[in-house]
Write an enzyme that holds these catalytic residues in place. Structure first.
Site, mmCIF file in Angstrom:
data_model
loop_
_atom_site.group_PDB
_atom_site.id
_atom_site.type_symbol
_atom_site.label_atom_id
_atom_site.label_comp_id
_atom_site.label_asym_id
_atom_site.label_seq_id
_atom_site.Cartn_x
_atom_site.Cartn_y
_atom_site.Cartn_z
ATOM 1 C CB SER A 265 -1.877 -7.077 5.798
ATOM 2 O OG SER A 265 -2.615 -6.059 5.148
ATOM 3 C CE LYS B 294 -3.380 -6.496 1.584
ATOM 4 N NZ LYS B 294 -3.589 -5.450 2.618
ATOM 5 C CB SER C 117 -2.023 -3.074 5.722
ATOM 6 O OG SER C 117 -2.264 -3.873 6.849
#
Lengths: 481, 486
Positions: free
Chosen positions: B155, B80, B179
Site C-alpha cells: 500500500s 505516507k 506494504s
C-alpha cells in the site's frame, strides 16, 4: 407470605458498574473527575481520533485488585483486555475496551450482614476492568455528546444468581457500596452514576432446579429503585406464568415515575459484540508480590468491623451494622473511643445524636458535627460525672452550631455539675430542715418521697449538682435520726 | 548541483549540508521542483506541503549553521498519508477522512520534526493501507516511475514511487503484510519493515494493529539504516513498543558477510512465479556465496496458510479499527433522519470497495459461531508460522527470498480479482505474522526493465544483520540502478 410467594421463587443476579477513584482516565491522561463542563476532559485518545493508542493506568489495576481481594476473588496472574464492538455515538472508537474471557478477578463472594448475625453469602462470577462510554444528551432538535466520561475506569462486578428477594438485592448493593467506599475503590455515588446496577431476574416454581427465562432490568438509579423494580418484575413474571403465558428474554427499563418496567425495543440490544483480544495493549501481568503488597495495605472492611464491634466492644449486631455501613461514621465512632470506658454510651451517642445532627443539617458528617476529639471530651465529662447526659446533649447541639470546643461550650452554658460534697450536704440539710413533715412521712415508710427530696436539692442547687452525690448524702441524712 | 540535489542519497546530503556546499533550502527546493515536474504523471502525493517544507528547511538551515544538528536535519522526506501530522490533513487515501486535520503528530513524526527533517508532503497509498498496488486510493492510483503503465505496488506505493523518482531523499511507509517491501521491490528502491514493536505506532492510522509496523524507504541500504535509527525506540504512548535500546544501524554496515549463514526456504520458490524473479534471486544467492556467505535450504512448512491466516486476523482487527469512522465526530458525515441511516450513508459513501470487503470479512470472522473456526484458528496458524521461523533461524542467520512473485503488474490488471491481488504479498505476509524484520532491495531487472526485489528476513530485532547483508550486497556492485522514465 402471599400465595404467589409460596408457589414461586425469584432468582436474581446483579451486575454493578463502579467507577474507580483514579485521578486520570483508564487509557489516557485526562482527568476522570465528575462534573466538569462538557468535553473539557477529552483528548485524541478518549475521543477516538485516528491512530491513537491506549496506555493502561496502573492505578486502576491496584484498585480493582483491592476490591477483588476484599471479595475473596482469585486474582488472575495474567488477564487480557478485549474489544467489545458496537456502534453508538457515545462510544467514540466503536468498541469498548473491556475484559471478557479472562477477567482480572474470578469467583469470590460478598457476605451480607444478617439481622440476627446470620450472614448470607452472595457468590461472585467475576470482577473485570473496562472503560466507560461518553454521555448522550438529547435536546429537542438535536443530540449532543459529552465525552468527559469516555474512558473513565470502571469495574464491573457480576454476581451469581444467588439473590432471592428484592430486599436481599438491596442488602447486597448496600454492602458492596459500603465495601468500595471503605476501600477507597469508588465513591459509590449512584446519583452521579459512579455506582450503577442492572438486575437479571427470573422466577421458577419453588423446588424447581431449572432456571426460568430471565429479563435484564436497567435504569435503576437508587437502592430503592432497585428493590422496587425487582419486586415489580418478579410480580409481573409470576402473573404472566399464572396466566399461562411465556416470559420473553429481553431488556427492560425501570420507569420510576410509573413504577413499572417496560420492554426496550429488541433492535437496541440484539448485539453480537464480536469480542476479540485488544492488540494495542499487552496482557495484564499481576505478580504475587503486587497482590501481597496490596493485601498488606488493605483497610479493615465492614464485615470485619462488625465482628469486632460485637465481639470486642459488646455491641449488638444491629448496632454494629448501623455503625459500619459508612466508613466515615464508623471511623468517627472509633475516634471517639480513646479515653472512654463506656463504649455502649459512645455507640448510642453516634447512632442517635450524631446521625440526627447529620440528617437534620443535610450536610456531610465532617461538616455537620464537631471533631470526634471534642465529642469524646464531652462524653468523658459525662463519664466523670462532670456534666449530666442531658447537659451533654445541650452542649452537643450548641457545639454543632458554634463549632466551639467541648470545654468552652460546657463552661459557656454553665453546665458543669457541682460535685462538692460539702455544698451538697449543706443543701441537703437545708431541705431536710425545711420539709420536716415530709421527712417524718418518709421515715414512717413513704419511700417514694425520696425522689421529692432529690428534686428539691437539685432545685436548690440550680440543677447542676451531681445526682449520685445527692443520693448518697440524702440517704445518709434521712436514715440518720 | 542544486537542480540534481534531489538525486542525492541521505548520506551524501548530510555531508554536503554540513560542509555548507548545499543549503537545506536549496535541497528542499530541488525536491519541490522535481515534484512539480513529475507529479502530473506519477501521482505519488496526496498533499504537497510546499510552504511548510520551505519553512522547515529554513529552520534546518539555522540549526545546521549552528553546528551539531541532528542526523536528519534538513533532509526532505515524503510521509505516507497514514501518519497523523499536526495541522496537515491526513486522509489515509479515503474519502471518509478527506478533510481530516489531526491536532496531533504521530510519535515518529514528532521525532523527525525535532530532528529538523523536512516534510515535503503526504504520499499516496491504498485506502487505509488495504491493497498491493495503490489503486485503492480515493485520490487516484500512483504510477510506477519505471513504467507509467504499471503500478507502484502498495500500500505504500506513493512513498516508494517518490523515492524512486527522486522527489524526495527518503520516505516513510507502513507495512502490514508487505506494504513497504512490495512497492520497494516494484519501484526498485530499498524498504525495510522492522521487527514488530521496534518503532512506535502512535499516530499511525491503524489497519491491523498486531501487524502494522512503521518503516523507511530509501535509495540505499545505508540511508535506510540512517532513517531507521531516528524512527526506532520506546514510546510511552505505545504500550506495545519495545524498550530495547536502539543500535547505531549505520555502524553495523561493515560490508562483511563472510560466514553468514543464509537460509533459503524451499516453499518460497513456487510454481507460477515469474522466472526472471527466481533467476535474479538465485543469482543474488550465488553472489552472496561468492562473498563468503554460505547458503542452506530451510523449510517454512506453514507458508501455504499464511495468506488465509493474514486475511482473517488483519481484517478482524481492521473491522474494529475502522469502527471509529462513523460520521459523528470528524470525517465525512452524510446526514440522515436517524442514527442507523447516518452510519450507513456516511460509511457507505466514505469507504471504498476494498475497505468494505475487508470490514465485512473481518466482521464475519469475529461473529458468534464463526470466531473459533476463523479468527481463533488463524491465530493458531500464526503461532505455527512463528515457530517455523524460530526453527529455521536455528540453522541460519538470515533468510533470503524474493520479495514478490512478479515484478510490477499493469494498472487495472488485478483490480477485478482480489485473490490474485492478495497473492502479491505471498512472500511478505508471513514476516508480519511472525513479527520479524524484513527488507526489500533491488537485485536486478526483468526483460521489460522492471525492478526485481530481493527480500532479507532477520530474526526478531535482527535489523543489524539484515542491513549489513543488504549493504554488503549493494556495495559489491551486483546491481546497477537504472534511471526511471520520468
Amino acid at each position: 407470605m402471599s400465595a404467589h410467594e409460596e408457589k414461586y421463587e425469584a432468582v436474581i443476579g446483579l451486575e454493578v458498574h463502579a467507577q474507580l477513584l483514579t485521578a486520570s482516565k483508564i487509557f489516557c491522561g485526562c482527568s476522570a473527575q465528575f462534573g466538569a463542563p462538557p468535553n473539557t476532559h477529552v483528548c485524541p485518545v478518549c475521543s477516538g481520533m485516528p491512530g491513537v493508542l491506549p496506555v493502561f493506568n496502573r492505578k486502576a489495576l491496584e484498585l480493582a485488585i483491592r476490591l477483588g481481594l476484599a471479595a475473596h476473588c482469585r486474582i488472575a496472574p495474567r488477564s487480557i483486555f478485549e474489544r467489545k464492538n458496537y456502534f453508538y455515538p457515545d462510544l467514540p472508537k466503536g468498541y469498548q475496551i473491556s475484559q471478557y474471557q479472562t477477567p482480572l478477578c474470578a469467583g469470590g463472594y460478598i457476605e451480607l450482614p444478617g439481622e440476627n448475625g446470620d450472614a448470607a453469602r452472595v457468590r461472585l462470577v467475576r470482577i473485570h476492568l473496562e472503560e466507560d462510554a461518553g454521555k448522550n444528551i438529547h435536546a429537542p432538535d438535536c443530540s449532543l455528546i459529552d465525552f468527559n466520561r469516555s474512558g473513565v475506569p470502571l469495574v464491573e462486578i457480576v454476581s451469581e444468581p444467588d439473590i432471592r428477594t428484592p430486599q436481599q438485592a438491596g442488602a447486597y448493593l448496600r454492602e458492596l457500596r459500603s465495601m468500595v467506599r471503605y476501600l477507597d475503590v469508588s465513591d459509590g455515588n449512584m446519583e452521579e452514576g459512579s455506582f450503577r446496577c442492572d438486575a437479571n431476574v427470573s422466577v421458577r416454581p419453588r423446588g424447581a432446579a431449572a432456571l426460568g427465562v430471565k429479563t435484564e432490568v436497567k435504569n435503576m438509579n437508587s437502592f430503592r429503585h432497585v428493590e422496587h423494580a425487582i419486586a415489580y418484575e418478579i410480580e409481573r413474571q409470576i402473573e404472566l406464568l399464572e396466566a399461562g403465558e411465556r416470559i420473553m428474554q429481553e431488556t427492560r427499563l425501570w420507569d420510576p415515575d410509573r413504577g413499572v418496567t417496560r420492554s426496550m425495543r429488541s433492535k437496541e440490544y440484539a448485539h453480537d459484540y464480536r469480542y476479540f483480544p485488544e492488540p494495542d495493549l499487552p496482557p495484564l501481568i499481576v505478580t504475587p508480590d503486587l497482590v501481597e503488597q496490596i493485601r498488606t495495605e488493605m483497610p479493615e472492611l465492614p464485615a470485619a468491623r462488625r465482628a469486632r464491634y460485637t465481639a470486642e466492644l459488646g455491641l449488638t449486631p444491629y448496632e454494629a451494622d448501623v455503625l459500619t455501613q459508612e466508613r466515615e461514621l464508623s471511623d468517627y465512632f472509633e475516634a471517639l473511643l480513646p479515653g472512654l470506658d463506656n463504649r455502649k454510651t459512645a455507640a448510642n451517642w453516634v447512632m442517635t445524636e450524631v446521625l440526627r445532627a447529620v440528617n437534620e443539617s443535610g450536610r456531610p458528617l465532617a461538616e455537620a458535627v464537631p471533631a470526634p476529639a471534642e465529642v469524646g471530651a464531652l462524653l468523658k465529662m459525662v463519664e466523670d460525672a462532670a456534666i449530666s447526659l442531658n447537659a451533654a446533649k445541650a452542649a452537643f447541639a450548641a457545639m454543632c452550631k458554634s463549632g466551639k470546643g467541648a470545654q468552652a461550650t460546657v463552661a459557656e452554658l454553665g453546665l458543669l455539675q457541682v460535685s462538692d460534697e460539702a455544698a451538697i450536704t449543706a443543701a441537703c440539710e437545708q431541705v431536710i430542715a425545711a420539709e420536716a413533715d415530709k421527712v417524718a412521712e418518709y421515715r414512717a415508710g413513704r419511700d417514694k418521697l425520696f425522689g421529692f427530696f432529690v428534686g428539691q436539692v437539685m432545685k436548690a442547687m440550680g440543677g447542676k449538682a451531681n445526682p449520685k452525690i445527692i443520693n448518697e448524702v440524702l440517704r445518709r441524712k434521712l436514715a440518720a435520726n | 548541483m542544486t537542480t540534481d540535489a534531489c538525486k542525492l542519497t541521505i548520506a551524501q546530503a548530510q555531508h554536503l549540508l554540513r560542509s555548507r556546499e548545499l543549503s537545506a533550502t536549496e535541497l528542499t527546493r530541488a525536491c519541490l521542483d522535481r515534484i512539480s515536474a513529475v507529479e502530473p504523471r506519477l501521482n505519488a502525493f496526496i498533499t504537497i506541503c510546499h510552504e511548510q517544507a520551505l519553512a522547515q528547511a529554513r529552520d534546518a538551515e539555522r540549526r545546521l549553521a549552528q553546528g551539531d544538528a541532528p542526523a536528519l536535519c534538513g533532509i526532505p522526506l515524503a510521509i505516507k498519508d497514514i501518519y497523523a501530522t499536526r495541522g496537515v490533513r491526513t486522509t489515509c487515501a479515503s474519502k471518509i477522512l478527506e478533510n481530516f486535520v489531526p491536532p496531533y503528530d504521530a510519535t515518529v513524526i514528532a521525532r523527525l520534526r525535532a530532528e529538523g527533517a523536512v516534510f515535503l508532503g503526504k504520499a499516496n497509498l491504498d485506502e487505509f493501507a488495504m491493497g498491493s498496488s495503490t489503486e485503492n486510493s480515493a485520490f487516484g492510483p500512483t504510477r510506477n516511475p519505471c513504467d507509467l503503465q504499471r503500478v507502484a505496488g502498495g500500500s505504500s506505493g506513493g512513498s516508494a514511487a517518490a523515492v524512486a523518482a527522486d522527489e524526495c531523499l527518503g520516505a516513510l511507509g507502513t507495512d502490514t503484510g508487505g506494504s513497504i517491501r512490495e512497492p520497494a521491490a516494484f519501484c526498485g528502491v530499498v524498504g525495510i519493515k522492522p521487527t514488530y514493536s521496534r518503532v512506535s505506532r502512535f499516530g499511525i492510522i491503524a489497519y491491523a494493529s498486531s501487524l502494522d509496523q512503521v518503516g523507511p524507504f530509501a535509495k540505499t541500504v545505508r540511508d535506510a539504516a540512517i532513517l531507521l535509527r531516528s524512527l526506532a525506540g520506546a514510546d510511552p504512548a505505545d504500550s506495545t513498543c519495545s524498550t530495547r535500546p536502539v543500535p547505531d544501524y549505520e555502524r553495523a554496515l561493515n560490508g562483511e558477510v563472510k560466514g553468514l549463514r543464509i537460509g533459503v526456504p524451499k516453499e518460497y520458490f513456487v510454481e507460477g512465479m515469474q522466472p526472471e524473479v527466481e533467476g535474479a534471486v538465485r543469482a543474488a544467492l550465488r553472489h552472496y556465496e561468492s562473498m563468503g556467505a554460505t547458503t542452506v535450504e530451510v523449510s517454512l512448512p506453514h507458508t501455504d496458510y499464511a495468506i488465509a491466516a493474514y486475511y482473517l486476523i488483519a481484517t478482524a482487527e481492521a473491522s474494529a479499527n475502522l469502527e471509529r469512522y462513523d460520521g459523528i465526530r470528524y470525517g465525512l458525515r452524510v446526514e440522515a433522519d436517524n442514527l442507523t441511516d447516518l452510519y450507513r450513508r456516511s460509511r457507505g459513501r466514505g469507504f471504498g470497495a476494498e475497505v468494505k470487503r475487508r470490514i465485512m470479512l473481518g466482521t464475519f470472522a469475529l461473529s458468534t459461531g464463526y470466531y473459533d473456526a476463523y479468527y481463533l484458528k488463524a491465530q493458531k496458524v500464526r503461532t505455527l508460522i512463528k515457530r517455523d521461523f524460530d526453527q529455521a533461524f536455528a540453522r541460519c542467520d538470515l533468510i533470503v527470498t524474493p520479495t514478490a512473485p512478479t515484478t510490477a503488474f499493469r494498472l487495472g490488471e488485478k483490480m477485478s480479482d482480489p485473490l490474485q491481488m492478495y497473492l502479491s504479498d505471498i512472500f511478505t505476509i508471513s514476516v508480519n505474522l511472525a513479527g520479524l524484520p524484513g527488507m526489500a532491495l533491488p537485485c536486478g531487472y526483468d526483460r521489460q526493465g522492471m525492478p526485481i526485489g530481493l527480500q532479507l528476513i532477520g530474526p526478531a530485532f535482527g535489523e543489524e544483520t539484515v542491513l549489513r547483508a543488504g549493504d554488503a550486497y549493494e556495495r559489491s556492485g551486483a546491481v546497477t540502478r537504472r534511471p526511471t522514465v520520468v
